[in-house]
Design an enzyme around this catalytic site. Structure first.
Site, PDB file in Angstrom:
ATOM      1  N   ARG A 163     -19.729 -74.655 -23.873  1.00  0.00           N
ATOM      2  CA  ARG A 163     -19.598 -73.329 -24.485  1.00  0.00           C
ATOM      3  C   ARG A 163     -20.901 -72.546 -24.456  1.00  0.00           C
ATOM      4  O   ARG A 163     -20.893 -71.326 -24.221  1.00  0.00           O
ATOM      5  CB  ARG A 163     -19.088 -73.472 -25.917  1.00  0.00           C
ATOM      6  CG  ARG A 163     -17.664 -74.003 -25.975  1.00  0.00           C
ATOM      7  CD  ARG A 163     -17.114 -73.985 -27.386  1.00  0.00           C
ATOM      8  NE  ARG A 163     -15.740 -74.462 -27.428  1.00  0.00           N
ATOM      9  CZ  ARG A 163     -14.996 -74.510 -28.533  1.00  0.00           C
ATOM     10  NH1 ARG A 163     -15.499 -74.095 -29.688  1.00  0.00           N
ATOM     11  NH2 ARG A 163     -13.757 -74.956 -28.488  1.00  0.00           N
ATOM     12  N   ASP A 196     -13.126 -63.269 -40.978  1.00  0.00           N
ATOM     13  CA  ASP A 196     -13.585 -64.325 -40.070  1.00  0.00           C
ATOM     14  C   ASP A 196     -15.092 -64.207 -39.930  1.00  0.00           C
ATOM     15  O   ASP A 196     -15.670 -63.134 -40.156  1.00  0.00           O
ATOM     16  CB  ASP A 196     -12.907 -64.206 -38.706  1.00  0.00           C
ATOM     17  CG  ASP A 196     -12.914 -65.526 -37.948  1.00  0.00           C
ATOM     18  OD1 ASP A 196     -11.914 -66.276 -38.045  1.00  0.00           O
ATOM     19  OD2 ASP A 196     -13.916 -65.824 -37.274  1.00  0.00           O
TER      20      ASP A 196
END
Length: 296
Positions: free
Chosen positions: A32, A141
């Site tokens: 990632r 979030d």
């Protein structure tokens, strides 16, 4: 990535987001963060970690957290919590909040927005019973990037096919090129904000219903305890908390208790748990017809 760099990264993620990255996840971090380096024109992961070590770069730290956060979600995920909301919780709130005619719902760790829009669709189905009510659906979030996607309400064919009944697709979405756009009416029903579950949350106010699903599984035990302790003051005394199917408050928090009648549903302990308002039977379609809508 060296062992020392990976240890530094794990500590950074723990401090900034609560994410507990286990020792066997170095391959995931390398994958990632390699993508992040290419996007930002950073030579390699070693250079990235060196920058993080040398000085505070909040934007870069946020990008690393975003890259390492799992944003897996879909419409009406796991179904049962949405059945509970429609058939149990919503009728309860209609009875309990009849005087104020207001309803506040918090979708914590909302990711790309499917959970919040799923609830908005259920609220829209109950519009006749909610006429004159003030409805707030707040989705939060930690990832600014994923919140932008949520606000756009734009989803691929693959995302649409994951859990969304065809009747709701036709009613609430418009096809735009190779994407599907949530209707403006539904988008106006949801407010998305950036928020870290491990930070103070009193600015969010109090909610009748909190969905905090499939996020505690990424935390270690002390972080789970802290997150639950922060959620408790935000829930109305007779409100409802819903966690993910693999999550529980047992052994973690005395601020919540299991609802004795409904698995996966949690309440604040005390008299409110024993004396909830009587809920009227849900109006509208017969049960067999409602169930048919889920499976379409």
């Amino acid at each position: 990535m060296t062992e020392a760099d990976f240890t530094f990264l794990r500590l950074l993620l723990q401090q900034r987001s609560g994410l507990s990255l286990t020792a066997d996840k170095q391959y995931l971090a390398e994958s990632r963060l390699g993508i992040l380096c290419r996007r930002r024109g950073i030579a390699d992961i070693t250079t990235l970690i060196a920058r993080l070590r040398s000085a505070r770069e909040p934007a870069l730290e946020n990008a690393v957290v975003d890259a390492m956060t799992t944003n897996e979600t879909l419409f009406f995920r796991d179904r049962t919590p949405f059945d509970l909301f429609r058939d149990v919780i919503l009728p309860e709130r209609l009875a309990a909040n009849a005087a104020t005619r207001s309803l506040r719902i918090w979708c914590a760790a909302v990711s790309s927005g499917q959970e919040a829009y799923s609830l908005a669709m259920l609220i829209d189905e109950a519009a006749a019973r909610l006429e004159g009510w003030k409805i707030d659906i707040v989705g939060t979030d930690i990832s600014s990037e994923i919140l932008e996607k949520a606000r756009s309400g734009s989803y691929s064919q693959f995302e649409i096919q994951r859990g969304l009944p065809i009747q709701m697709l036709l009613k609430h979405f418009e096809q735009r090129g190779d994407k599907w756009q949530v209707s403006e009416r539904l988008r106006r029903m949801v407010e998305f904000r950036r928020h870290n579950l491990l930070e103070r949350n009193d600015h969010l106010g109090r909610f009748d219903v909190i969905f905090c699903r499939n996020v505690l599984i990424y935390f270690d035990v002390p972080t789970k305890v802290k997150a639950l302790e922060l959620l408790a003051p935000r829930l109305a005394p007779d409100g409802a908390l819903l966690l993910g199917a693999a999550e529980t408050v047992l052994g973690l928090a005395t601020s919540f208790a299991c609802d004795p009648e409904h698995r996966g549903l949690y309440r604040l302990p005390g008299p409110a748990l024993r004396a909830r308002p009587a809920a009227s039977p849900p109006d509208g379609l017969a049960r067999k017809e409602r169930l048919a809508g889920w499976s379409a």
